[in-house]
Design an enzyme around this catalytic site. Structure first.
Site, PDB file in Angstrom:
ATOM      1  N   ALA A  44     -10.966  10.817  13.063  1.00 13.49           N
ATOM      2  CA  ALA A  44     -12.102  11.686  13.398  1.00 13.49           C
ATOM      3  C   ALA A  44     -13.133  11.672  12.271  1.00 13.49           C
ATOM      4  O   ALA A  44     -14.338  11.633  12.533  1.00 13.49           O
ATOM      5  CB  ALA A  44     -11.615  13.111  13.649  1.00 13.49           C
TER       6      ALA A  44
ATOM      7  N   ARG B  37      -9.571   2.305  -8.038  1.00  7.92           N
ATOM      8  CA  ARG B  37      -8.495   1.382  -7.628  1.00  7.92           C
ATOM      9  C   ARG B  37      -8.803   0.878  -6.224  1.00  7.92           C
ATOM     10  O   ARG B  37      -9.808   1.269  -5.610  1.00  7.92           O
ATOM     11  CB  ARG B  37      -7.126   2.071  -7.664  1.00  7.92           C
TER      12      ARG B  37
ATOM     13  N   TYR C  17      -7.866  11.607  10.286  1.00  6.31           N
ATOM     14  CA  TYR C  17      -8.487  10.516   9.521  1.00  6.31           C
ATOM     15  C   TYR C  17      -9.486   9.765  10.401  1.00  6.31           C
ATOM     16  O   TYR C  17     -10.626   9.532  10.004  1.00  6.31           O
ATOM     17  CB  TYR C  17      -7.371   9.584   9.026  1.00  6.31           C
TER      18      TYR C  17
ATOM     19  N   GLY D 267     -14.952   6.745  -5.529  1.00 10.86           N
ATOM     20  CA  GLY D 267     -13.570   6.255  -5.486  1.00 10.86           C
ATOM     21  C   GLY D 267     -13.417   4.823  -5.965  1.00 10.86           C
ATOM     22  O   GLY D 267     -12.731   4.020  -5.331  1.00 10.86           O
TER      23      GLY D 267
ATOM     24  N   SER E 130     -13.533   2.778   9.064  1.00 11.03           N
ATOM     25  CA  SER E 130     -12.253   2.149   9.404  1.00 11.03           C
ATOM     26  C   SER E 130     -12.254   1.741  10.871  1.00 11.03           C
ATOM     27  O   SER E 130     -12.936   2.346  11.699  1.00 11.03           O
ATOM     28  CB  SER E 130     -11.109   3.127   9.165  1.00 11.03           C
TER      29      SER E 130
ATOM     30  N   LYS F   4     -13.648   9.246  10.103  1.00  9.68           N
ATOM     31  CA  LYS F   4     -14.296   7.928  10.015  1.00  9.68           C
ATOM     32  C   LYS F   4     -15.292   7.747  11.162  1.00  9.68           C
ATOM     33  O   LYS F   4     -16.371   7.191  10.980  1.00  9.68           O
ATOM     34  CB  LYS F   4     -13.240   6.818  10.011  1.00  9.68           C
TER      35      LYS F   4
HETATM   36  N1  NAP Z   1      -6.173   0.740   2.991  1.00  7.69           N
HETATM   37  C1  NAP Z   1      -6.479   0.552   4.258  1.00  7.69           C
HETATM   38  O1  NAP Z   1      -5.678   0.031   5.060  1.00  7.69           O
HETATM   39  C2  NAP Z   1      -7.841   0.953   4.780  1.00  7.69           C
HETATM   40  C3  NAP Z   1      -8.226   0.527   6.060  1.00  7.69           C
HETATM   41  C4  NAP Z   1      -9.487   0.875   6.540  1.00  7.69           C
HETATM   42  C5  NAP Z   1     -10.346   1.618   5.750  1.00  7.69           C
HETATM   43  N2  NAP Z   1      -9.944   2.022   4.511  1.00  7.69           N
HETATM   44  C6  NAP Z   1     -10.914   2.794   3.715  1.00  7.69           C
HETATM   45  O2  NAP Z   1     -11.214   2.071   2.544  1.00  7.69           O
HETATM   46  C7  NAP Z   1     -11.581   2.980   1.496  1.00  7.69           C
HETATM   47  C8  NAP Z   1     -10.776   2.680   0.246  1.00  7.69           C
HETATM   48  O3  NAP Z   1      -9.403   2.854   0.559  1.00  7.69           O
HETATM   49  P1  NAP Z   1      -8.219   2.256  -0.331  1.00  7.69           P
HETATM   50  O4  NAP Z   1      -7.201   1.725   0.621  1.00  7.69           O
HETATM   51  O5  NAP Z   1      -8.757   1.388  -1.395  1.00  7.69           O
HETATM   52  O6  NAP Z   1      -7.637   3.631  -0.918  1.00  7.69           O
HETATM   53  P2  NAP Z   1      -6.988   4.012  -2.321  1.00  7.69           P
HETATM   54  O7  NAP Z   1      -6.397   2.835  -2.989  1.00  7.69           O
HETATM   55  O8  NAP Z   1      -6.150   5.201  -2.047  1.00  7.69           O
HETATM   56  O9  NAP Z   1      -8.296   4.460  -3.161  1.00  7.69           O
HETATM   57  C9  NAP Z   1      -9.014   5.612  -2.829  1.00  7.69           C
HETATM   58  C10 NAP Z   1     -10.032   5.891  -3.912  1.00  7.69           C
HETATM   59  O10 NAP Z   1     -10.687   7.124  -3.607  1.00  7.69           O
HETATM   60  C11 NAP Z   1     -10.499   8.027  -4.694  1.00  7.69           C
HETATM   61  N3  NAP Z   1     -10.404   9.397  -4.192  1.00  7.69           N
HETATM   62  C12 NAP Z   1      -9.535   9.907  -3.279  1.00  7.69           C
HETATM   63  N4  NAP Z   1      -9.708  11.239  -3.165  1.00  7.69           N
HETATM   64  C13 NAP Z   1     -10.717  11.569  -4.010  1.00  7.69           C
HETATM   65  C14 NAP Z   1     -11.343  12.788  -4.365  1.00  7.69           C
HETATM   66  N5  NAP Z   1     -10.961  13.969  -3.830  1.00  7.69           N
HETATM   67  N6  NAP Z   1     -12.347  12.769  -5.266  1.00  7.69           N
HETATM   68  C15 NAP Z   1     -12.735  11.596  -5.845  1.00  7.69           C
HETATM   69  N7  NAP Z   1     -12.180  10.412  -5.558  1.00  7.69           N
HETATM   70  C16 NAP Z   1     -11.177  10.405  -4.655  1.00  7.69           C
HETATM   71  C17 NAP Z   1      -9.196   7.568  -5.348  1.00  7.69           C
HETATM   72  O11 NAP Z   1      -9.072   8.011  -6.689  1.00  7.69           O
HETATM   73  P3  NAP Z   1      -8.274   9.388  -7.072  1.00  7.69           P
HETATM   74  O12 NAP Z   1      -7.098   9.515  -6.150  1.00  7.69           O
HETATM   75  O13 NAP Z   1      -7.915   9.238  -8.517  1.00  7.69           O
HETATM   76  O14 NAP Z   1      -9.266  10.500  -6.863  1.00  7.69           O
HETATM   77  C18 NAP Z   1      -9.393   6.069  -5.283  1.00  7.69           C
HETATM   78  O15 NAP Z   1     -10.283   5.654  -6.285  1.00  7.69           O
HETATM   79  C19 NAP Z   1     -11.362   4.384   2.075  1.00  7.69           C
HETATM   80  O16 NAP Z   1     -12.575   4.899   2.572  1.00  7.69           O
HETATM   81  C20 NAP Z   1     -10.406   4.126   3.218  1.00  7.69           C
HETATM   82  O17 NAP Z   1     -10.496   5.147   4.207  1.00  7.69           O
HETATM   83  C21 NAP Z   1      -8.726   1.720   3.999  1.00  7.69           C
END
Ligand code: NAP
Lengths: 249, 93
Positions: A161, A21, A159, A18, A146, A163
């Site tokens: 669960a 972005r 979600y 992932g 998370s 993590k």
């Molecule tokens: N944002 C928050 O507040 C937050 C807080 C705590 C933890 N996190 C964790 O941080 C990490 C990154 O999150 P983010 O906020 O940067 O999310 P994001 O901007 O939505 O990015 C998610 C990434 O995962 C890829 N992805 C999603 N589904 C996929 C699939 N089926 N196959 C391959 N790639 C996939 C997306 O690309 P495509 O959609 O093009 O596949 C994208 O590159 C995640 O593990 C999230 O749980 C986020």
């Protein structure tokens, strides 16, 4: 007893799931800046990722892969290693979000979240370890989990669960790999991204107000911690490092 | 089952008045009253998001069909009328 008495070498080639972005892209850029090669995939390749691959063709391998397609992931790892050399580190970052009460989340959506955020990352770890154990024999794994795995947040039951499941798997893997692989989690608090864009301004200001440092986490805060886990000789193993400005204390 | 019957099932929705009285029941169970005006503010009458959830589940029970939805849509709901419209839209979806 541990089988490795010397430090695990710094990562030389990192697989980031992932990385198209959000946090994933920041981690890809940061690993490159730290001198590693990077293989990364997402379902959709973004212009940012295309540019990185074009600018650094010898250091970056990208692919359009759905993480829930186990065969495609294995093929990607093979092709990336053929291009960049053996992969010795993994950042399990790809995930999908949730913003719905458990009672109003369809069984299909629950299954999709578990498939993407728990089953697929476990299979990526498995594929990575099978590759890395055969090639370099040692390495590093970072799970992006998370703060939701530690504290209750409404609307995030499945979600959370997944993590929490990854944090548990991380600890067990750290034990199982007997020090040949350092395995840790980083657990961010909320940060602005496509995933968290569903949060309203009221919710964001509530989270900010409850955060002792008075500001939300940013990918730039998380990257140095991941960098340290990938490249420094910290001897940190089997730990969850929470990065949330103290919001969860 | 005949096609006409399937059509009938697919089109079943509860009228706004019926949903309104179900909303009244949710509030009555907490010793609260539902005002007659659609413009009444949920905050004032003490109708919280979990009350909306309870109402949606009562409607589902009546329809014998799930109406799953994400939370963001709920955040813009402020009045009794908004609740009835949202439930209406869920049934049409
Ligand atoms: N944002 C928050 O507040 C937050 C807080 C705590 C933890 N996190 C964790 O941080 C990490 C990154 O999150 P983010 O906020 O940067 O999310 P994001 O901007 O939505 O990015 C998610 C990434 O995962 C890829 N992805 C999603 N589904 C996929 C699939 N089926 N196959 C391959 N790639 C996939 C997306 O690309 P495509 O959609 O093009 O596949 C994208 O590159 C995640 O593990 C999230 O749980 C986020």
């Amino acid at each position: 007893m541990s089988e490795s008495s010397t430090a695990i070498p710094r990562a030389s080639c990192v697989l980031v799931s992932g990385g198209s972005r959000g946090l994933g892209l920041a981690l890809v850029q940061d690993a490159l800046d730290a001198g590693a090669k990077v293989a990364t995939f997402a379902r959709t390749i973004t212009p940012e990722l295309e540019k990185l691959a074009a600018d650094r063709p010898d250091d970056v391998h990208i692919g359009s892969v759905d993480i829930t397609d186990e065969k495609a992931v294995r093929t990607f790892i093979k092709e990336a290693a053929a291009h960049l050399g053996p992969i010795d580190a993994l950042v399990n970052n790809a995930a999908i979000g949730q913003d719905s009460l458990h009672v109003h989340t369809s069984p299909e959506r629950i299954a999709a979240i578990v498939a993407t955020n728990l089953t697929a990352p476990l299979l990526v770890v498995r594929a990575f370890l099978r590759h890395a154990m055969a090639k370099s024999g040692r390495g590093r794994i970072v799970m992006v989990t998370s703060v939701c795995a530690q504290r209750g947040y409404s609307g995030l039951v499945t979600y959370s669960a997944t993590k929490g499941g990854l944090d548990s798997a991380m600890r067990t893997l750290a034990r199982e790999m007997h020090g040949r692989f350092l395995v840790n989690s980083v657990a961010p608090g909320f940060f602005a991204s496509e995933m968290s864009s569903v949060l309203g301004t009221e919710q964001l200001s509530t989270i900010t107000r409850r955060t002792p440092t008075g500001r939300l986490v940013e990918p730039e805060n998380i990257a140095p911690v991941v960098r340290s886990l990938l490249f420094d000789d910290t001897n940190i193993n089997g730990q969850v490092l929470t990065i949330d400005g103290g919001g969860s204390i | 089952m005949a096609d006409g019957c399937l059509d009938y099932i697919a089109m079943t929705t509860l009228p706004r008045d019926q949903v309104r009285s179900m909303m009244g029941e949710v509030l009555a169970a907490q010793g609260k009253e539902l005002p007659a005006e659609d413009a009444a503010l949920l905050e004032t009458i003490g109708f919280r998001s979990l009350d909306f959830s309870e109402l949606a589940l009562r409607v589902e029970d009546e329809l014998d069909e799930e109406l799953n939805f994400d939370a963001p849509g709920l955040r813009s709901i402020e009045t009794v009328g908004d609740v009835l419209t949202f439930i209406d839209q869920l049934q049409q979806a």
